[in-house]
Design a protein around this motif. Structure first.
Motif, mmCIF file in Angstrom:
data_model
loop_
_atom_site.group_PDB
_atom_site.id
_atom_site.type_symbol
_atom_site.label_atom_id
_atom_site.label_comp_id
_atom_site.label_asym_id
_atom_site.label_seq_id
_atom_site.Cartn_x
_atom_site.Cartn_y
_atom_site.Cartn_z
ATOM 1 N N ARG A 132 0.891 -1.273 0.287
ATOM 2 C CA ARG A 132 -0.066 -0.040 0.196
ATOM 3 C C ARG A 132 1.057 1.092 0.015
ATOM 4 O O ARG A 132 1.750 1.408 0.682
ATOM 5 C CB ARG A 132 -0.950 0.181 1.294
ATOM 6 N N VAL A 133 0.679 1.937 -0.870
ATOM 7 C CA VAL A 133 1.489 3.282 -1.149
ATOM 8 C C VAL A 133 0.897 4.693 -1.017
ATOM 9 O O VAL A 133 -0.381 4.919 -1.618
ATOM 10 C CB VAL A 133 2.032 3.168 -2.475
ATOM 11 N N VAL A 134 1.418 5.502 0.002
ATOM 12 C CA VAL A 134 0.983 6.958 -0.037
ATOM 13 C C VAL A 134 2.153 7.753 -0.842
ATOM 14 O O VAL A 134 3.206 7.530 -0.714
ATOM 15 C CB VAL A 134 0.875 7.598 1.470
ATOM 16 N N GLY A 135 1.671 8.526 -1.961
ATOM 17 C CA GLY A 135 2.386 9.238 -2.570
ATOM 18 C C GLY A 135 2.408 10.576 -2.195
ATOM 19 O O GLY A 135 1.314 11.088 -2.068
ATOM 20 N N SER A 172 -0.002 8.429 -13.904
ATOM 21 C CA SER A 172 -1.338 7.879 -14.640
ATOM 22 C C SER A 172 -1.636 6.470 -14.442
ATOM 23 O O SER A 172 -2.687 6.230 -13.943
ATOM 24 C CB SER A 172 -1.115 8.171 -16.038
ATOM 25 N N LYS A 173 -0.666 5.416 -14.202
ATOM 26 C CA LYS A 173 -0.870 4.225 -13.863
ATOM 27 C C LYS A 173 -1.109 4.044 -12.213
ATOM 28 O O LYS A 173 -2.192 3.429 -11.976
ATOM 29 C CB LYS A 173 0.263 3.328 -14.086
ATOM 30 N N ALA A 174 -0.189 4.849 -11.593
ATOM 31 C CA ALA A 174 -0.729 4.719 -10.041
ATOM 32 C C ALA A 174 -1.856 5.136 -9.788
ATOM 33 O O ALA A 174 -2.644 4.612 -8.631
ATOM 34 C CB ALA A 174 0.405 5.410 -9.209
ATOM 35 N N LEU A 175 -2.377 6.402 -10.253
ATOM 36 C CA LEU A 175 -4.065 6.844 -9.710
ATOM 37 C C LEU A 175 -5.024 6.132 -10.034
ATOM 38 O O LEU A 175 -5.903 6.051 -9.323
ATOM 39 C CB LEU A 175 -3.777 8.206 -10.633
ATOM 40 N N GLU A 176 -4.768 5.014 -10.979
ATOM 41 C CA GLU A 176 -5.939 4.001 -11.208
ATOM 42 C C GLU A 176 -5.800 2.997 -10.401
ATOM 43 O O GLU A 176 -6.697 1.867 -10.389
ATOM 44 C CB GLU A 176 -5.505 3.404 -12.728
ATOM 45 N N HIS A 177 -4.477 2.624 -9.232
ATOM 46 C CA HIS A 177 -4.507 1.714 -8.464
ATOM 47 C C HIS A 177 -5.165 1.736 -7.104
ATOM 48 O O HIS A 177 -5.141 2.748 -6.579
ATOM 49 C CB HIS A 177 -2.926 1.269 -8.277
#
Length: 327
Positions: free
Chosen positions: A33-36, A53-58
């Protein structure tokens, strides 16, 4: 490494940046689980939107828009097992003059505030992005126990941030360990547009000459982003308390050699105009990666020619405004 704790809850500062966005994706692929964390908003910054773009969809990713210099850190850091501190102001040449205050705030003060918070929360590990710029000039290969003598304000702030973080790790009864990674000239897809290989490839795409500083015999240890990510993720679980570690490509080459590689990949010579050497530019960067191999199991696998090809393929498909202008 065998027996190392898993990365379950990670924070990545500078998540919308070149290296940060790649690290975010790698951690999500590993099931973390990642907090950017980034002060740039994908709603307003096209580069941040593209990189994330990829991360925001995860579903396991959450983006926090935060300025580490002034905003509260504890709410989003609490509960993490690892913080990858990749945020900062990059660039040797722009660090001279009036811009230095920004480098000081973002690279040094932000690191101090983050370390204070991590220690107060009892977080296990901070992985810090340092730089080969801490070494200054020399013939190389540079070892972690060798002289550090940065030649630019940028390098000074990276060394200060590194020493700050390690000091917090070495404080009596500190719960937070630190691995500071001295990155050597990172390149690949999403590379910052001011960096050499990206500038060369764009010169080929646009026909606008590359400004080549110095005689081109300066040598750099170019490191592909995939190898950087592998070393960075490995640093989260390495057995360490307070370590500085080189992460390089393991092969130092001249800028003239890189120009030849770009010409081979693209099928075109890079148009250039010559300019004088710039303050803070060193003649050689070359990493001794013995420690990285032992501590991180690090083994760079992407050759310069292959890495440039991957960056060229990516750039050719992610610069629609450039390709339209050429058509």
């Amino acid at each position: 490494m065998s027996g190392a704790p898993a990365i379950e809850d990670a924070v990545v500062t500078g998540a919308a940046g070149f290296i940060g966005s790649h690290v975010v994706e790698a951690l999500l692929q590993r099931g973390a689980r990642v907090v950017g964390v980034d002060r740039r908003s994908p709603r307003e910054d096209p580069e941040a939107a593209r990189n994330l773009s990829k991360a925001l969809e995860h579903p396991a990713f959450r983006l926090v828009e935060c300025d580490l210099v002034s905003d509260e850190i504890k709410p989003w850091a609490d509960g993490a097992d690892t913080v990858f501190h990749l945020a900062g102001v990059p660039g040797v040449r722009p660090s001279w003059g009036g811009a230095f205050s920004q480098y000081l705030e973002c690279n040094v003060l932000a690191t101090q505030r983050l370390m204070e918070t991590c220690v107060s929360l009892g977080l296990r590990r901070v992985v810090l992005a340092s730089s080969s710029s801490v070494y200054g000039d020399g013939s190389g290969p540079f070892r972690e126990d060798g002289l550090t003598a940065p030649l630019s304000p940028y390098g000074v702030t990276k060394l200060a941030a590194e020493r700050l973080a390690l000091a917090y790790a070495l404080a009596p009864a500190s719960p937070t360990s630190v691995v500071a990674l001295r990155y050597f000239t990172v390149y690949g897809p999403r590379q910052r547009p001011d960096m050499a290989i990206g500038r060369m490839l764009r010169a080929v795409l646009t026909g606008r000459p590359l400004r080549l500083y110095g005689d081109g015999r300066q040598r750099r240890d170019f490191t592909y982003i995939g190898d950087i990510v592998a070393g960075t993720v490995a640093a989260a679980t390495a057995t360490a308390t307070a370590e500085a570690v080189n992460v390089g490509g393991g092969n130092s080459v001249s800028m003239l050699d890189v120009l030849r590689c770009v010409a081979e990949v693209t099928g075109q010579e890079v148009p250039i105009v010559s300019d004088a050497e710039q303050p803070g530019d060193v003649q050689v960067t070359a990493a001794d990666i013995t420690k990285a191999r032992a501590l991180l199991g690090y083994d760079p696998s992407v050759s310069l020619i292959e890495g440039i090809k991957r960056q060229w393929d990516w750039l050719s498909t992610h610069t629609p405004t450039v390709t339209r202008a050429l058509s």
